[in-house]
Write a protein that holds these residues in place. Structure first.
Motif, mmCIF file in Angstrom:
data_model
loop_
_atom_site.group_PDB
_atom_site.id
_atom_site.type_symbol
_atom_site.label_atom_id
_atom_site.label_comp_id
_atom_site.label_asym_id
_atom_site.label_seq_id
_atom_site.Cartn_x
_atom_site.Cartn_y
_atom_site.Cartn_z
ATOM 1 N N ARG A 134 0.864 -1.164 0.000
ATOM 2 C CA ARG A 134 0.000 0.000 0.000
ATOM 3 C C ARG A 134 0.899 1.212 0.000
ATOM 4 O O ARG A 134 1.297 1.726 1.022
ATOM 5 C CB ARG A 134 -0.955 0.012 1.192
ATOM 6 C CG ARG A 134 -0.387 -0.425 2.502
ATOM 7 C CD ARG A 134 -1.420 -0.262 3.597
ATOM 8 N NE ARG A 134 -1.039 0.798 4.508
ATOM 9 C CZ ARG A 134 -1.766 1.218 5.531
ATOM 10 N NH1 ARG A 134 -2.937 0.660 5.792
ATOM 11 N NH2 ARG A 134 -1.365 2.169 6.316
ATOM 12 N N ASP A 137 4.897 1.760 1.843
ATOM 13 C CA ASP A 137 5.129 0.912 3.010
ATOM 14 C C ASP A 137 5.399 -0.521 2.581
ATOM 15 O O ASP A 137 4.756 -1.048 1.695
ATOM 16 C CB ASP A 137 3.898 0.883 3.917
ATOM 17 C CG ASP A 137 3.759 2.173 4.681
ATOM 18 O OD1 ASP A 137 4.807 2.700 5.090
ATOM 19 O OD2 ASP A 137 2.629 2.636 4.841
ATOM 20 N N ALA B 14 -3.784 4.203 11.885
ATOM 21 C CA ALA B 14 -2.843 4.621 10.837
ATOM 22 C C ALA B 14 -3.500 4.660 9.456
ATOM 23 O O ALA B 14 -3.086 3.958 8.526
ATOM 24 C CB ALA B 14 -1.626 3.684 10.807
ATOM 25 N N PRO B 15 -4.525 5.483 9.297
ATOM 26 C CA PRO B 15 -5.260 5.487 8.029
ATOM 27 C C PRO B 15 -4.380 5.845 6.828
ATOM 28 O O PRO B 15 -3.498 6.699 6.925
ATOM 29 C CB PRO B 15 -6.333 6.557 8.249
ATOM 30 C CG PRO B 15 -5.831 7.402 9.373
ATOM 31 C CD PRO B 15 -5.040 6.487 10.241
ATOM 32 N N LEU B 16 -4.657 5.173 5.739
ATOM 33 C CA LEU B 16 -3.969 5.425 4.471
ATOM 34 C C LEU B 16 -4.727 6.525 3.730
ATOM 35 O O LEU B 16 -5.903 6.361 3.407
ATOM 36 C CB LEU B 16 -3.977 4.132 3.651
ATOM 37 C CG LEU B 16 -3.369 4.165 2.253
ATOM 38 C CD1 LEU B 16 -1.902 4.567 2.279
ATOM 39 C CD2 LEU B 16 -3.530 2.798 1.593
ATOM 40 N N ALA B 39 -0.678 7.348 6.954
ATOM 41 C CA ALA B 39 0.187 6.944 5.849
ATOM 42 C C ALA B 39 -0.254 7.683 4.584
ATOM 43 O O ALA B 39 -1.413 7.575 4.183
ATOM 44 C CB ALA B 39 0.102 5.439 5.631
#
Lengths: 269, 269, 269
Positions: A134, A137, B14-16, B39
């Motif tokens: 994603r 990462d 830890a939202p993308l 992120a």
């Protein structure tokens, strides 16, 4: 302790590095190249990109924020680099999960990069063994990816560098593991992408090297340098804003000898 | 004192966050997201943007430096976010005074953003009540824009956040006012645009929340966090270069409890 | 000691500067403009660029990372600036060695820029006397380029500024030489490109000036300001990461009087 003669060459030769890289990290990438003694140039027009690749000492192709125009520029720059035998580095950012860049990466890799640098999931995806991560990462452990890296190195002829808690540098018959840095580097955007650029700079610096392992050693030295700067900067601060500043200062100050003191390198056959 | 449980969720989950944002602030936006525990990913190719929106936890659409291609990417990402019910934030930079982005903003807002964040003149323009500002500067007082923000919230269903000396968070039947930060934040490019990104992150973190005011509270928490970091950093320095570094460090260090001590929140019906 | 009344005007009038500039330096350029009291806006869509040029106080056209779309935006903005008599600055990054930008620079220069800022090799190339440099590095000594700068100033009516160890500001019948700064500025990307933006800001600030040498003095003041900030920052640190922060702080803090103490200006007929 490892010494890094390639880092002396990097300072002496001040290689000119063309960065076809994502717009998020262009500023830090240029500053990192300047700090380590190289000269950056971001020329990404499809007509000009190959013109510049012919005079550059190294080329970085980073797929982070591709557009149709920059993809064309990358194709043309890679072709030109092939003609002039200019070393070039592929950084397959987020390849695997996104369609356009995944096709582009598979196409570009046929142009025989000197090195491929990515996190574990990106290397897995490019080797055809994973579905990608994603974004930037890594979601696969570095260790599990070594087989894929070896296969990719064999297929492409490139030195394959897998970034993670330790970095693995993989080429035919050789694996080097670099340990150093600090986890806060993950919280500063562009530390990884800059590593791709410095890898291109180091390859440019050893371009006319005659050692068997010139390219492998150049990639290794680039990884050791950025990692050592992380180790050193983290002695002062591990908060991301001030770390970013200290890391840039460290990149500028570090001697090759000091790099050898700050990181550990293990060699495997 | 307000506590901000949403900020605990932000760190935990830890939202993308996909940022379709302007090229000026991409680096600081990514660093801010990393500092607060989210992120970042900047994927803006028209084909890939909707692919990524489907896996992201939140999407930011910031109109600062649109091109025809990124406008297409925004349309596609917003449509995809609608299908997956992914929260997305519209930041209508400089809307009102410029033709292409003004039309685009009016089109995108039909895609029902979870939140709209802008300065007073941008919110006025988007609500149809003003002619827009000169770039990212607000030329209308925050207070005079509350009626327009309410009308916009009613029409779109979005939480509307108006940035200014105090930030106003406006949704149906509720107005929260966040006071904190420091005027030097206006002299660091990207503090406002990063706020849009952190707003998307906070919305992603509470995405499956069941509270009535989940979205409003998430937007409020994001504003409180960046404002509190400004208050804290300004205790050390109010010069823009060093403030920028201190602010990033503060974003990384602040606990939700400390945020509550550093800003004032007033609630109005 | 030279005083710089133009710098007082810069702070008072807070000129709005449209930056059609390369993506590598957009963030630092915006921060530099904010630090010196100007307001940045990066509007580069071909339709919006001329809309904005009509309301801006100054326009910067920097060719560092041109695309076909931004080239169209530049043409349109230059035409609009001509209609409204808005001062604009041409920064011909890497002109000479690359085909697309070299043709574009020769085309744009017909639009009568108020100032042209570049390093020696870029000025030589634009004047038709050299083959250009490798990116943003100067490969010709400043001194040898003065004749070309004079010819370019005569042909275009622009103030021509040649950056180097000393900066030369050249217009009809006048050459000013500014000495100051520190070599570490070469290791921070965007110090030169930001100078182009501040030059546009200073020209915007004196836009309705009636002095014979208003434009020349504005360009000179911009160069003195950035150079003085370099001198001041280098008293604290000459490492590129921390220097970059100190330089931004210095730009914000410097008074016009202090600028005069930190740089040397020599005038020649």
């Amino acid at each position: 302790m490892t010494t890094f003669p390639e880092l002396h060459l990097l300072r002496e030769r001040a290689p000119l590095v063309q960065c076809l890289t994502n717009t998020v990290v262009q500023q830090i990438t240029a500053n990192v190249l300047l700090a380590v003694g190289a000269a950056p140039a971001m020329v990404a027009h499809p007509v000009e990109a190959p013109e510049f690749a012919r005079v550059a000492d190294g080329v970085l192709v980073n797929l982070g924020t591709i557009s149709d125009a920059t993809a064309d520029a990358m194709r043309a720059a890679v072709a030109a680099a092939g003609e002039t035998e200019t070393p070039w580095v592929l950084d397959p950012v987020a390849v695997g999960g996104l369609s356009v860049r995944t096709r582009l990466a598979h196409e570009l890799v046929e142009g025989r990069p000197s090195a491929i640098r990515g996190n574990a999931s990106e290397i897995l995806a490019l080797a055809g063994a994973g579905s990608g991560g994603r974004g930037v990462d890594a979601t696969d452990a570095v260790e599990t990816v070594l087989d894929s890296a070896r296969a990719l190195a064999e297929r492409t002829g490139a030195v394959v560098a897998v970034s993670g808690p330790s970095d693995a540098i993989v080429s035919l018959g050789r694996v080097s593991q670099v340990t150093g840095g600090h986890p806060v580097m993950q919280q500063v955007i562009g530390t990884g992408c800059s590593l791709g650029a410095v890898t291109a700079a180091a390859l440019g610096a050893v371009r006319f090297g005659v050692e068997v392992h010139s390219d492998h050693d150049a990639v290794l030295a680039a990884h050791a340098l950025l990692s050592a700067a992380g180790t050193l900067a983290a002695e002062t601060t591990v908060r991301p804003g001030s770390f970013s500043v200290a890391w840039m200062d460290a990149l500028h100050e570090l001697t090759p000898e000091r790099v050898g003191e700050l990181v550990t390198v293990e060699e495997h056959a």
